[in-house]
Design a protein around this motif. Structure first.
Motif, mmCIF file in Angstrom:
data_model
loop_
_atom_site.group_PDB
_atom_site.id
_atom_site.type_symbol
_atom_site.label_atom_id
_atom_site.label_comp_id
_atom_site.label_asym_id
_atom_site.label_seq_id
_atom_site.Cartn_x
_atom_site.Cartn_y
_atom_site.Cartn_z
ATOM 1 N N VAL A 184 0.852 -1.195 0.000
ATOM 2 C CA VAL A 184 0.000 0.000 0.000
ATOM 3 C C VAL A 184 0.889 1.247 0.000
ATOM 4 O O VAL A 184 0.680 2.177 -0.786
ATOM 5 N N GLY A 185 1.863 1.271 0.891
ATOM 6 C CA GLY A 185 2.780 2.406 0.946
ATOM 7 C C GLY A 185 3.522 2.586 -0.361
ATOM 8 O O GLY A 185 3.687 3.712 -0.848
ATOM 9 N N ALA A 186 3.948 1.489 -0.972
ATOM 10 C CA ALA A 186 4.668 1.561 -2.247
ATOM 11 C C ALA A 186 3.788 2.143 -3.344
ATOM 12 O O ALA A 186 4.274 2.898 -4.202
ATOM 13 N N ALA A 187 2.503 1.822 -3.336
ATOM 14 C CA ALA A 187 1.586 2.364 -4.351
ATOM 15 C C ALA A 187 1.495 3.880 -4.238
ATOM 16 O O ALA A 187 1.501 4.588 -5.248
ATOM 17 N N VAL A 188 1.441 4.386 -3.011
ATOM 18 C CA VAL A 188 1.359 5.835 -2.801
ATOM 19 C C VAL A 188 2.687 6.498 -3.176
ATOM 20 O O VAL A 188 2.704 7.516 -3.867
ATOM 21 N N ILE B 154 -0.845 -2.003 -6.441
ATOM 22 C CA ILE B 154 -2.310 -1.961 -6.332
ATOM 23 C C ILE B 154 -2.885 -3.359 -6.521
ATOM 24 O O ILE B 154 -3.763 -3.793 -5.774
ATOM 25 N N GLU B 155 -2.399 -4.093 -7.522
ATOM 26 C CA GLU B 155 -2.915 -5.446 -7.763
ATOM 27 C C GLU B 155 -2.570 -6.381 -6.603
ATOM 28 O O GLU B 155 -3.381 -7.212 -6.209
ATOM 29 N N ALA B 156 -1.377 -6.246 -6.043
ATOM 30 C CA ALA B 156 -1.008 -7.061 -4.883
ATOM 31 C C ALA B 156 -1.926 -6.762 -3.697
ATOM 32 O O ALA B 156 -2.334 -7.672 -2.970
ATOM 33 N N VAL B 157 -2.266 -5.493 -3.509
ATOM 34 C CA VAL B 157 -3.193 -5.117 -2.427
ATOM 35 C C VAL B 157 -4.567 -5.713 -2.708
ATOM 36 O O VAL B 157 -5.213 -6.253 -1.805
ATOM 37 N N ARG B 158 -5.030 -5.644 -3.943
ATOM 38 C CA ARG B 158 -6.325 -6.229 -4.307
ATOM 39 C C ARG B 158 -6.351 -7.720 -3.945
ATOM 40 O O ARG B 158 -7.304 -8.222 -3.363
ATOM 41 N N GLN B 159 -5.279 -8.418 -4.277
ATOM 42 C CA GLN B 159 -5.199 -9.850 -3.999
ATOM 43 C C GLN B 159 -5.200 -10.141 -2.504
ATOM 44 O O GLN B 159 -5.899 -11.046 -2.034
ATOM 45 N N VAL B 160 -4.420 -9.386 -1.744
ATOM 46 C CA VAL B 160 -4.308 -9.682 -0.320
ATOM 47 C C VAL B 160 -5.592 -9.313 0.429
ATOM 48 O O VAL B 160 -5.968 -9.995 1.385
ATOM 49 N N VAL B 161 -6.274 -8.265 -0.003
ATOM 50 C CA VAL B 161 -7.557 -7.922 0.633
ATOM 51 C C VAL B 161 -8.546 -9.066 0.422
ATOM 52 O O VAL B 161 -9.237 -9.480 1.349
ATOM 53 N N THR C 98 1.187 7.598 4.619
ATOM 54 C CA THR C 98 2.227 7.718 3.607
ATOM 55 C C THR C 98 1.992 8.956 2.747
ATOM 56 O O THR C 98 2.924 9.726 2.487
ATOM 57 N N ALA C 99 0.750 9.149 2.324
ATOM 58 C CA ALA C 99 0.431 10.294 1.461
ATOM 59 C C ALA C 99 0.717 11.620 2.160
ATOM 60 O O ALA C 99 1.167 12.575 1.524
ATOM 61 N N GLY C 100 0.483 11.692 3.453
ATOM 62 C CA GLY C 100 0.675 12.938 4.177
ATOM 63 C C GLY C 100 2.043 13.123 4.800
ATOM 64 O O GLY C 100 2.291 14.112 5.483
ATOM 65 N N ALA C 101 2.952 12.206 4.537
ATOM 66 C CA ALA C 101 4.249 12.234 5.226
ATOM 67 C C ALA C 101 5.214 13.292 4.723
ATOM 68 O O ALA C 101 6.044 13.779 5.483
ATOM 69 N N ASP D 90 -1.863 15.779 -6.243
ATOM 70 C CA ASP D 90 -2.994 15.270 -7.025
ATOM 71 C C ASP D 90 -2.799 13.794 -7.361
ATOM 72 O O ASP D 90 -3.748 13.011 -7.315
ATOM 73 N N ARG D 91 -1.580 13.407 -7.692
ATOM 74 C CA ARG D 91 -1.320 11.994 -8.019
ATOM 75 C C ARG D 91 -1.463 11.112 -6.783
ATOM 76 O O ARG D 91 -1.934 9.976 -6.885
ATOM 77 N N GLU D 92 -1.069 11.613 -5.623
ATOM 78 C CA GLU D 92 -1.280 10.843 -4.385
ATOM 79 C C GLU D 92 -2.770 10.726 -4.077
ATOM 80 O O GLU D 92 -3.242 9.668 -3.659
ATOM 81 N N ARG D 93 -3.521 11.817 -4.293
ATOM 82 C CA ARG D 93 -4.973 11.756 -4.077
ATOM 83 C C ARG D 93 -5.614 10.722 -5.005
ATOM 84 O O ARG D 93 -6.495 9.975 -4.604
ATOM 85 N N ALA D 94 -5.153 10.678 -6.245
ATOM 86 C CA ALA D 94 -5.673 9.690 -7.192
ATOM 87 C C ALA D 94 -5.343 8.271 -6.717
ATOM 88 O O ALA D 94 -6.192 7.372 -6.794
ATOM 89 N N ALA D 95 -4.130 8.077 -6.227
ATOM 90 C CA ALA D 95 -3.742 6.763 -5.706
ATOM 91 C C ALA D 95 -4.590 6.405 -4.487
ATOM 92 O O ALA D 95 -5.031 5.259 -4.346
ATOM 93 N N LEU D 96 -4.834 7.373 -3.606
ATOM 94 C CA LEU D 96 -5.689 7.124 -2.437
ATOM 95 C C LEU D 96 -7.101 6.749 -2.867
ATOM 96 O O LEU D 96 -7.707 5.836 -2.282
ATOM 97 N N ASP D 97 -7.636 7.440 -3.861
ATOM 98 C CA ASP D 97 -8.978 7.109 -4.349
ATOM 99 C C ASP D 97 -9.025 5.683 -4.887
ATOM 100 O O ASP D 97 -9.960 4.934 -4.610
ATOM 101 N N GLU D 98 -7.999 5.296 -5.656
ATOM 102 C CA GLU D 98 -7.952 3.940 -6.192
ATOM 103 C C GLU D 98 -7.802 2.920 -5.064
ATOM 104 O O GLU D 98 -8.490 1.898 -5.043
ATOM 105 N N LEU D 99 -6.930 3.219 -4.112
ATOM 106 C CA LEU D 99 -6.738 2.303 -2.981
ATOM 107 C C LEU D 99 -7.995 2.192 -2.132
ATOM 108 O O LEU D 99 -8.306 1.109 -1.625
ATOM 109 N N ARG D 100 -8.715 3.286 -1.968
ATOM 110 C CA ARG D 100 -9.963 3.249 -1.191
ATOM 111 C C ARG D 100 -10.897 2.189 -1.763
ATOM 112 O O ARG D 100 -11.482 1.401 -1.040
ATOM 113 N N GLY D 101 -11.025 2.163 -3.082
ATOM 114 C CA GLY D 101 -11.882 1.171 -3.725
ATOM 115 C C GLY D 101 -11.330 -0.243 -3.613
ATOM 116 O O GLY D 101 -12.074 -1.196 -3.379
ATOM 117 N N VAL D 102 -10.022 -0.388 -3.768
ATOM 118 C CA VAL D 102 -9.384 -1.704 -3.700
ATOM 119 C C VAL D 102 -9.444 -2.274 -2.288
ATOM 120 O O VAL D 102 -9.752 -3.448 -2.085
#
Length: 180
Positions: free
Chosen positions: A22-26, A95-102, A128-131, A147-159
């Motif tokens: 998750v941290g790596a995705a952000v 992101i795909e690894a997070v999807r699988q582990v969830v 991570t995004a706010g660090a 903006d790119r971190e926000r987009a990653a957070l939005d995608e991760l929220r769904g995943v």
């Protein structure tokens, strides 16, 4: 029989490395300079430490805490992974690894354990995004979350399955296992 016994060695490795993915995705969504990367790595570690050692831990988080205190796995025993060629590849693979582990955790643990794991993952993503500030010059200017971190957070929220209201969503179908 403990909750860890529900998983194969490869699956448990995925569970243990899920927060780092998750941290790596952000991080891959908006790479920072060296000081930013250090701050983001520290945020990942702090979020994991707080979640697995906090009050009201579930059996899954207790098993993770026990393993974090133990001997790290041998590098030779790690499952093979495709190397990312670009930051976008690294983000997509994470992101795909997070999807699988969830999905894996949701299918092999109690609803309470699955919710606690999703909360762990989401905590890592937010911290991570706010660090580190993104943009600016010599620490002046920039923004806390790009903006790119926000987009990653939005995608991760769904995943991850964490709703805007703090609720959660379960994933009924497994992700593509051959994609990571």
């Amino acid at each position: 029989m403990g909750v860890k016994d529900n998983f194969t060695a490869d699956e448990w490795f995925r569970v243990m490395t899920g927060p780092g993915r998750v941290g790596a995705a952000v991080v891959a969504a908006s790479p920072s300079g060296v000081t930013g990367l250090v701050a983001e790595a520290q945020a990942i570690a702090a979020a994991i430490r707080e979640q697995v050692s906090g009050p009201g831990r579930t059996p899954l988080l207790e098993a993770m805490a026990a393993d974090l205190m133990g001997t790290p796995p041998d590098a030779q025993s790690r499952p093979p992974q495709e190397r990312a060629r670009t930051m976008e590849d690294a983000r997509a693979q994470s992101i795909e690894a997070v999807r699988q582990v969830v999905w894996l955790v949701s299918s092999k643990t109690s609803p309470e354990d699955a919710a606690a794991y999703r909360q762990l993952l989401w905590s890592v993503a937010e911290r991570t995004a706010g660090a580190a500030k993104e943009g600016g010059f010599l620490g002046i200017g920039g923004e806390q979350v790009s903006d790119r971190e926000r987009a990653a957070l939005d995608e991760l929220r769904g995943v991850i399955g964490v709703g805007m209201d703090g609720g959660s969503v379960t994933h009924e179908t497994p992700p593509n296992p051959g994609s990571v």
